[in-house]
Enzyme design. Sequence first.
Site, PDB file in Angstrom:
ATOM      1  N   LYS A 180       0.861  -1.182   0.000  1.00 26.30           N
ATOM      2  CA  LYS A 180       0.000   0.000   0.000  1.00 26.30           C
ATOM      3  C   LYS A 180       0.903   1.240   0.000  1.00 26.30           C
ATOM      4  CE  LYS A 180      -3.063   3.193   1.083  1.00 26.30           C
ATOM      5  NZ  LYS A 180      -2.065   4.320   1.144  1.00 26.30           N
ATOM      6  N   GLU A 255       8.204   1.509  11.911  1.00 22.66           N
ATOM      7  CA  GLU A 255       9.272   2.512  11.882  1.00 22.66           C
ATOM      8  C   GLU A 255       8.597   3.862  11.805  1.00 22.66           C
ATOM      9  OE1 GLU A 255      11.300   5.402  10.674  1.00 22.66           O
ATOM     10  OE2 GLU A 255      11.582   4.328   8.788  1.00 22.66           O
ATOM     11  N   GLU A 383       7.779  16.187  15.732  1.00 22.11           N
ATOM     12  CA  GLU A 383       8.380  16.076  14.411  1.00 22.11           C
ATOM     13  C   GLU A 383       7.710  17.044  13.435  1.00 22.11           C
ATOM     14  OE1 GLU A 383       9.917  12.385  11.764  1.00 22.11           O
ATOM     15  OE2 GLU A 383       7.781  12.359  12.239  1.00 22.11           O
TER      16      GLU A 383
END
Length: 486
Positions: A180, A255, A383
């Site tokens: 995907k 991750e 982030e």
Amino acid sequence: MPDHITVAGVTVDTRQWIGGQRVASADTFTDLSPIDGSVLGEISRGTPAEAAAAVAAAKAAFPAWAATPRAERARIMHAVADGVEKRIEELAIVETTDNGALLRSHRRGVMPRVAHNFRFFADWLLKLDHEDFETRDHTNHVSWDPAGPSVLITPWNAPLMLATWKVAPALAAGNTVILKPAEWSPLTASLLADIAAQAGLPAGVLNVVQGYGAEIGDTLTSHPDVRRISFTGSVPTARRIAASAAPNLTPLSLELGGKSPLLVFADADLDLAVDLAVEQYDNAGQVCLAATRILVEQPVAEEFTRRFVEKAARLQQGDPREEATDIGPNIHPRQLEKIDGFVQRAVGAGARVVIGGHRKEGQYYAPTLLTDVAQDSEIVQKEVFGPVLTLQTFATEEEAVHLANGTRFGLAATLATGDQERAERVSAQLVAGTVWVNCFFVRDLQAPFGGSRLSGVGREGGTWSFDFYCDLKNTVTAPNGWKNHG
């Protein structure tokens, strides 16, 4: 709806790839180029039905692929690598047009690395073994059994390289795959399906489902026939995937985000440290491993900042297809809004802009450095995923480690020092899946890769990839249990 689009002279099929066939969807989504905002085309928008069909195709193909001898699996994977190498220029220009990363990097580094991903895991498969060992006079034999259909969900910042970091070991392990790709950069995944088919990969072994994660993700991650899920992306999405996979206890490899530090000690080669810091603007700051928090020892902070500003000023920002360009656009208008929001809130909270701090024409954000930031501030803790760095100073080694470890992430850390003992001492204290000392972004596929804390779960790379994509089996044999047959 057209089944194909043409991108920089390259024909790309816009349909799903399921069970060795192209499958059109009833609806589409629009793919934009970040270079100039132009419409590249309408892409088949997957539905839960198509996601389920991809899992069914992978399930049907799994027994034969799992039983395929290692040498034959490796041969086909090398053929895929051959196909990638023949189309490096096409893959490079399509990916640059689709996600805005530098064309020169795609040509010289990224696409050759895509081919290497397949070759490495094909070769690693052939030498994968574990010595038998004896316990209480019994023999133990460890084997890696293919786990089953694997869902691989990949991000938009390095679409094909990050996809093949997952696809290659999964296929080598004997698993079938449902890939995907991110909806903001789907095109090279479609080209990979073509290349794999031409290389002789059997139908159903690799499936590509395009579309929005919210619409098809739950179908893929909650499916009882899926035996592995590997995801690279954000923490909120990972939490949703984990919740979806929990009822089936489907193993996960995650991750996730990073807020990595670059520690610059006074004994470092300052030119090297500045080079490492400016390198964090690579890919317009859209790198999960980027050391976005620069921590500099106080005696050299002023000189470091001066040299950094001089070097950053020489960066060329513009069209990523041009050879002279160092920084391209950010991927999408929504991402640009997010980046600017972080910066403006930081400035409002008292941060000082050293360079940048503003949008440029189009989808470009000026390389930015902020200082006078508090350790608990949003800009330090969350982030940004754009060309935005912060600079803090420290007085002691202990303070440096404290600041470096002072977020909820732990993906990577970079350390600049001229003292080997300090490097070893500090590296041992840093919470990170990868620590680079006087270098950055060096990744050998033999090494484990992943994050700590909110930066992820699990490790992939080398044997660790096979540990994840396989079910390890230990066969224990008793001595003297054999009957002779005449």
